[in-house]
Design a protein around this motif. Structure first.
Motif, mmCIF file in Angstrom:
data_model
loop_
_atom_site.group_PDB
_atom_site.id
_atom_site.type_symbol
_atom_site.label_atom_id
_atom_site.label_comp_id
_atom_site.label_asym_id
_atom_site.label_seq_id
_atom_site.Cartn_x
_atom_site.Cartn_y
_atom_site.Cartn_z
ATOM 1 N N UNK A 56 40.748 36.908 49.108
ATOM 2 C CA UNK A 56 39.342 37.033 48.711
ATOM 3 C C UNK A 56 39.183 38.193 47.738
ATOM 4 N N UNK A 57 38.354 37.961 46.736
ATOM 5 C CA UNK A 57 38.031 38.950 45.715
ATOM 6 C C UNK A 57 36.523 38.875 45.497
ATOM 7 N N UNK A 58 35.849 40.016 45.389
ATOM 8 C CA UNK A 58 34.387 39.958 45.281
ATOM 9 C C UNK A 58 33.838 41.187 44.582
ATOM 10 N N UNK A 59 32.675 40.992 43.964
ATOM 11 C CA UNK A 59 31.897 42.140 43.503
ATOM 12 C C UNK A 59 30.429 41.918 43.862
ATOM 13 N N UNK A 83 22.239 49.098 37.464
ATOM 14 C CA UNK A 83 23.070 48.106 38.119
ATOM 15 C C UNK A 83 24.224 48.832 38.802
ATOM 16 N N UNK A 84 24.240 48.755 40.127
ATOM 17 C CA UNK A 84 25.308 49.408 40.900
ATOM 18 C C UNK A 84 26.289 48.350 41.368
ATOM 19 N N UNK A 85 27.520 48.453 40.900
ATOM 20 C CA UNK A 85 28.583 47.504 41.233
ATOM 21 C C UNK A 85 29.480 48.073 42.322
ATOM 22 N N UNK A 86 29.882 47.221 43.257
ATOM 23 C CA UNK A 86 30.946 47.555 44.185
ATOM 24 C C UNK A 86 31.972 46.423 44.146
ATOM 25 N N UNK A 87 33.251 46.789 44.307
ATOM 26 C CA UNK A 87 34.354 45.855 44.116
ATOM 27 C C UNK A 87 35.192 45.741 45.381
ATOM 28 N N UNK A 88 35.659 44.524 45.653
ATOM 29 C CA UNK A 88 36.519 44.250 46.807
ATOM 30 C C UNK A 88 37.809 43.595 46.326
ATOM 31 N N UNK A 89 38.939 44.255 46.579
ATOM 32 C CA UNK A 89 40.257 43.719 46.226
ATOM 33 C C UNK A 89 40.378 43.496 44.728
ATOM 34 N N UNK A 108 30.622 43.763 28.871
ATOM 35 C CA UNK A 108 31.275 43.086 29.992
ATOM 36 C C UNK A 108 31.844 44.127 30.951
ATOM 37 N N UNK A 109 31.475 43.989 32.209
ATOM 38 C CA UNK A 109 32.057 44.788 33.291
ATOM 39 C C UNK A 109 33.006 43.853 34.022
ATOM 40 N N UNK A 110 34.311 44.127 33.921
ATOM 41 C CA UNK A 110 35.321 43.169 34.341
ATOM 42 C C UNK A 110 36.253 43.762 35.415
ATOM 43 N N UNK A 111 35.985 43.511 36.668
ATOM 44 C CA UNK A 111 36.938 43.890 37.708
ATOM 45 C C UNK A 111 37.982 42.791 37.888
#
Length: 289
Positions: free
Chosen positions: A280-283, A225-231, A247-250
């Protein structure tokens, strides 16, 4: 309450509940489940949205413009019923707007929209916060998604979190649910962390800065699982000790500082949103394998 909304690509299937706009399932086309099941014997959450605070407030209250308001840990959005605003076979958008109930604890006009979308092997979860008030609006926003540990096909294998930036971010911990910024040595070595259940006996591992904008969660013989984070500059990893999930928590915002201010506007990493503005916040999670 209305039933969950199902969206799907040619590889992923996702169910999203109107309660908290919370993802309930994430599975591959061959039936492998990647999201925690919500077994209440360990933890009934699956992928809650944290708003308007992340973490705990002293005495479960925040101060806004000199007045104290009751505020449970992680805020109220995760327990609120959202309205389905838009849906297609590959996307659903749920919205929560200010009400008499929310204004009793958070005295602002706002709109919180949570959108889940899938394309091929990618899932994107985005939250947009709109300030519909006439004054600055302070808040924190976080994601709290739990993924199965062990991953499918990787029972007994090492499970690794690897940061895209190969960093070794400083670790902080919670004291009585509040954050202590006394930095501890990083558990990452060259950006790599082999997960162990004992790491979570002191609650979450929190990395306020330096974790970067992406990571991989993987184990030999399992999907990566490859996560990318925005803001989302803050990262936490959490497990109920001994439970079969991680839990992966950005986040953009953390728990209140131990011994710090009770003012919502002075919590660490709080967003201060101008009237009429949208944040806006996103993963994104891309499943490989």
């Amino acid at each position: 309450m209305p039933s969950a909304t199902r969206i799907a690509s040619d590889y992923l299937t996702v169910d999203v509940s109107p309660l908290g706009a919370e993802m309930q399932t994430l599975s591959t086309r061959d039936g492998r489940s990647l999201l925690w099941s919500g077994d209440a014997a360990y933890w009934s959450g699956r992928s809650p949205i944290l708003f308007p605070i992340v973490g705990k407030a002293p005495d479960d209250a925040v101060v806004i413009e000199g007045q104290s308001y009751a505020m449970n840990q992680h805020g109220f959005a995760r327990r609120a019923e959202f309205s389905l605003a838009e849906a297609s076979p590959t996307m659903c958008r749920y919205e929560l707007s200010a009400s008499t109930a929310t204004k009793a604890v958070y005295p602002f006009e706002f709109l919180l929209a949570v959108e889940h979308s899938v394309e091929g092997r990618k899932l994107t979860v985005a939250a947009e916060v709109s300030n519909r008030d006439t004054r600055l609006m302070p808040f924190g926003l976080g994601f709290h998604s739990a993924f199965v540990w062990p991953l499918p096909g990787a029972e007994g294998k090492d499970h690794v979190i690897a940061l895209d930036n190969s960093g070794e971010p400083g670790l902080v911990r919670l004291e009585g649910g509040l954050i202590s910024f006394a930095e501890r040595p990083s558990p990452f070595k060259g950006g790599r962390l082999v997960l162990e259940h004992g790491m979570f006996e002191e609650d979450a591992m929190i990395f306020p800065e330096g974790a970067g904008e992406g990571l991989r969660y993987s184990a030999e013989g399992a999907p990566t699982l490859h996560f990318t984070f925005e803001n989302l500059p803050n990262l936490a990893l959490w497990q109920k000790p001994g439970a079969p999930f991680i839990c992966v928590e950005p986040w953009h915002g953390t728990a209140a500082e131990n011994g710090g201010s009770t003012e919502l506007s002075k919590r660490p990493y709080t967003t201060m949103l101008e009237p009429g503005d949208v944040a806006r916040f996103a993963f994104t999670v891309e499943v490989d394998g």
